[in-house]
Motif scaffolding. Structure first.
Motif, PDB file in Angstrom:
ATOM      1  N   HIS A 201      57.127 -10.167  39.335  1.00 11.41           N
ATOM      2  CA  HIS A 201      56.763  -9.261  40.421  1.00 11.41           C
ATOM      3  C   HIS A 201      55.333  -9.515  40.896  1.00 11.41           C
ATOM      4  N   ARG A 202      55.094  -9.168  42.131  1.00  8.45           N
ATOM      5  CA  ARG A 202      53.747  -9.236  42.691  1.00  8.45           C
ATOM      6  C   ARG A 202      52.970  -7.997  42.250  1.00  8.45           C
ATOM      7  N   LEU A 203      51.714  -8.184  41.835  1.00  6.03           N
ATOM      8  CA  LEU A 203      50.882  -7.073  41.376  1.00  6.03           C
ATOM      9  C   LEU A 203      49.879  -6.681  42.460  1.00  6.03           C
ATOM     10  N   ILE A 204      49.737  -5.384  42.666  1.00  6.82           N
ATOM     11  CA  ILE A 204      48.788  -4.829  43.637  1.00  6.82           C
ATOM     12  C   ILE A 204      47.624  -4.219  42.863  1.00  6.82           C
ATOM     13  N   TYR A 205      46.418  -4.770  43.078  1.00  4.15           N
ATOM     14  CA  TYR A 205      45.261  -4.285  42.325  1.00  4.15           C
ATOM     15  C   TYR A 205      43.980  -4.791  42.998  1.00  4.15           C
ATOM     16  N   LEU A 223      49.360  -7.496  30.499  1.00  2.00           N
ATOM     17  CA  LEU A 223      50.347  -7.861  31.520  1.00  2.00           C
ATOM     18  C   LEU A 223      50.422  -9.375  31.642  1.00  2.00           C
ATOM     19  N   PRO A 224      51.621  -9.934  31.847  1.00  2.00           N
ATOM     20  CA  PRO A 224      51.727 -11.379  32.055  1.00  2.00           C
ATOM     21  C   PRO A 224      51.176 -11.768  33.427  1.00  2.00           C
ATOM     22  N   GLN A 225      50.976 -13.056  33.612  1.00  2.00           N
ATOM     23  CA  GLN A 225      50.560 -13.544  34.929  1.00  2.00           C
ATOM     24  C   GLN A 225      51.631 -13.178  35.945  1.00  2.00           C
ATOM     25  N   PRO A 226      51.272 -12.426  37.008  1.00  2.00           N
ATOM     26  CA  PRO A 226      52.300 -11.990  37.962  1.00  2.00           C
ATOM     27  C   PRO A 226      52.776 -13.128  38.857  1.00  2.00           C
ATOM     28  N   ALA A 227      53.895 -12.891  39.527  1.00  2.00           N
ATOM     29  CA  ALA A 227      54.442 -13.893  40.445  1.00  2.00           C
ATOM     30  C   ALA A 227      53.557 -14.058  41.672  1.00  2.00           C
ATOM     31  N   GLY A 228      52.733 -13.081  41.951  1.00  2.00           N
ATOM     32  CA  GLY A 228      51.826 -13.125  43.097  1.00  2.00           C
ATOM     33  C   GLY A 228      50.963 -11.885  43.052  1.00  2.00           C
ATOM     34  N   HIS A 229      50.179 -11.709  44.076  1.00  2.00           N
ATOM     35  CA  HIS A 229      49.318 -10.535  44.075  1.00  2.00           C
ATOM     36  C   HIS A 229      49.004 -10.084  45.503  1.00  2.00           C
ATOM     37  N   PHE A 230      48.656  -8.832  45.611  1.00  2.00           N
ATOM     38  CA  PHE A 230      48.037  -8.265  46.816  1.00  2.00           C
ATOM     39  C   PHE A 230      46.783  -7.564  46.315  1.00  2.00           C
ATOM     40  N   ARG A 231      45.621  -7.986  46.789  1.00  2.00           N
ATOM     41  CA  ARG A 231      44.368  -7.470  46.267  1.00  2.00           C
ATOM     42  C   ARG A 231      43.536  -6.815  47.362  1.00  2.00           C
ATOM     43  N   SER A 232      42.909  -5.723  46.993  1.00  2.00           N
ATOM     44  CA  SER A 232      42.032  -5.011  47.911  1.00  2.00           C
ATOM     45  C   SER A 232      41.040  -4.196  47.095  1.00  2.00           C
ATOM     46  N   ASN A 233      39.874  -3.928  47.668  1.00  2.00           N
ATOM     47  CA  ASN A 233      38.896  -3.091  46.972  1.00  2.00           C
ATOM     48  C   ASN A 233      39.059  -1.616  47.314  1.00  2.00           C
ATOM     49  N   ARG A 236      43.305   3.360  48.564  1.00  2.00           N
ATOM     50  CA  ARG A 236      44.301   3.801  49.548  1.00  2.00           C
ATOM     51  C   ARG A 236      45.135   2.632  50.031  1.00  2.00           C
ATOM     52  N   LEU A 237      44.542   1.461  50.127  1.00  2.00           N
ATOM     53  CA  LEU A 237      45.303   0.269  50.495  1.00  2.00           C
ATOM     54  C   LEU A 237      46.260  -0.103  49.368  1.00  2.00           C
ATOM     55  N   HIS A 238      45.842   0.095  48.125  1.00  2.00           N
ATOM     56  CA  HIS A 238      46.748  -0.141  46.994  1.00  2.00           C
ATOM     57  C   HIS A 238      47.991   0.746  47.117  1.00  2.00           C
ATOM     58  N   VAL A 239      47.745   2.025  47.402  1.00  2.00           N
ATOM     59  CA  VAL A 239      48.854   2.969  47.521  1.00  2.00           C
ATOM     60  C   VAL A 239      49.761   2.597  48.682  1.00  2.00           C
ATOM     61  N   ARG A 240      49.145   2.301  49.828  1.00  2.00           N
ATOM     62  CA  ARG A 240      49.946   1.981  51.021  1.00  2.00           C
ATOM     63  C   ARG A 240      50.743   0.692  50.825  1.00  2.00           C
ATOM     64  N   ALA A 241      50.127  -0.304  50.199  1.00  2.00           N
ATOM     65  CA  ALA A 241      50.831  -1.567  49.946  1.00  2.00           C
ATOM     66  C   ALA A 241      52.013  -1.341  49.013  1.00  2.00           C
TER      67      ALA A 241
END
Length: 319
Positions: A201-205, A223-233, A236-241
């Motif tokens: 799974h892609r991790l959002i963090y 946690l294992p290395q995820p399949a991908g990521h979405f990153r933001s500082n 609220r963007l974490h929640v929305r993503a």
């Protein structure tokens, strides 16, 4: 900054405006921030500090890597500077409308992680400003570790106990991080049944390279290395993503959890019942702390704001 003076000049008197300049720099640690708070430019603040040092014959401020600090002579002048400030505030109150001498006045500058500012600080600050019209608030959202002195703010909120020996540390509240996903994402991608399955799974963090908070940086351990990521500082963007099904979000439980604890009055911000907690066994306990310079905490407005943040939003009668 002028050079130290060996002796005070007998022909010079300490000007009240010079003491107020010292007070502003002592609280905010920076000439530019002090100037903004006083409604003047930084050269005026510098000139007033120079005049004060000439009058007393000693340095009143010393430079440090993170801002200006009071010298021993400057600390001895602090009560006099505060007395000038109090006298002016009293005069303004008695000549203004209402004559409420118990009302808080002045500007309190707060730096805090966006999640804390949004879900916890904002309701408290809104209540305070309703009760105290003379209280002004500035909030800077930042997720970073506490510095020895954070120039330009009165109260700094951080994740984890701050390592700031020249500041007063105040515990605010516990919280935790958990893994969440939208129901649509689970329907399309399946729900992980073990930590090992998070690898699919892609991790959002937060971005790894920009995260200087040790507790948050270690939150993904296990946690294992995820399949991908979405990153933001931004949380609220974490929640929305996460809501949009980009992946599985590592989120503060207070923004999404609908457990009994978060249905209580302790929850002061909105929740997101559209998100589902996955792998509840994975939880990372965290803490919010405040770091405040001792000279700043002598201001009634700062003290009241800090206590209100610690205790949460009370009823109107308690204010």
């Amino acid at each position: 900054m002028t050079s130290p003076h060996a002796h005070p000049s007998p022909s010079l008197r300490i000007a009240p405006d010079d003491l107020l300049a010292l007070l502003a720099v002592a609280r905010l640690g920076k000439y530019t921030a002090a100037a903004t708070s006083m409604g003047v430019n930084h050269t005026t603040v510098s000139r007033r500090i120079a005049a004060l040092e000439k009058a007393v014959g000693e340095r009143v401020l010393a430079a440090s890597p993170d801002g200006w600090e009071l010298t021993p002579r400057g600390r001895r002048l602090l009560p006099a500077a505060e007395a000038v400030e109090t006298a002016l505030a009293t005069a303004a109150t008695t000549t203004g409308r209402g004559g409420d001498t118990d009302s808080l006045t002045g500007t309190v500058r707060l730096a805090a992680p966006a999640g804390y500012a949004d879900w916890f600080a904002l309701p408290v600050l809104a209540q305070l400003q309703r009760v105290h019209p003379g209280l002004q608030v500035e909030v800077l959202t930042a997720t970073q570790r506490a510095r020895r002195y954070r120039s330009g703010v009165d109260i700094e909120i951080v994740v984890g106990r701050p390592d700031a020996p020249q500041s007063i540390a105040q515990f605010l509240r516990h919280y935790s991080l958990g893994l969440f996903a939208s129901q649509e994402y689970i329907d399309e991608n399946g729900e992980p049944e073990s930590l090992a399955q998070m690898a699919g799974h892609r991790l959002i963090y937060y971005p790894e390279h920009s995260l200087s908070v040790e507790d948050l940086a270690h939150a993904t351990e296990g946690l294992p290395q995820p399949a991908g990521h979405f990153r933001s500082n931004g949380v609220r963007l974490h929640v929305r993503a996460t809501q949009l099904g980009i992946g599985i979000g590592l989120l503060p439980t207070y923004v999404v959890d609908d457990t009994a604890a978060h249905r209580s009055t302790d929850r002061v911000g909105p929740t997101h019942p559209d998100l589902v907690r996955v792998l509840p066994v994975f939880a990372r306990p965290m803490e919010y702390w405040a770091a405040v310079r001792p000279e700043v905490l002598r201001r009634p407005a700062v003290e009241h704001v800090l206590l209100a943040l610690r205790d949460g939003p009370p009823t109107t009668a308690e204010w």
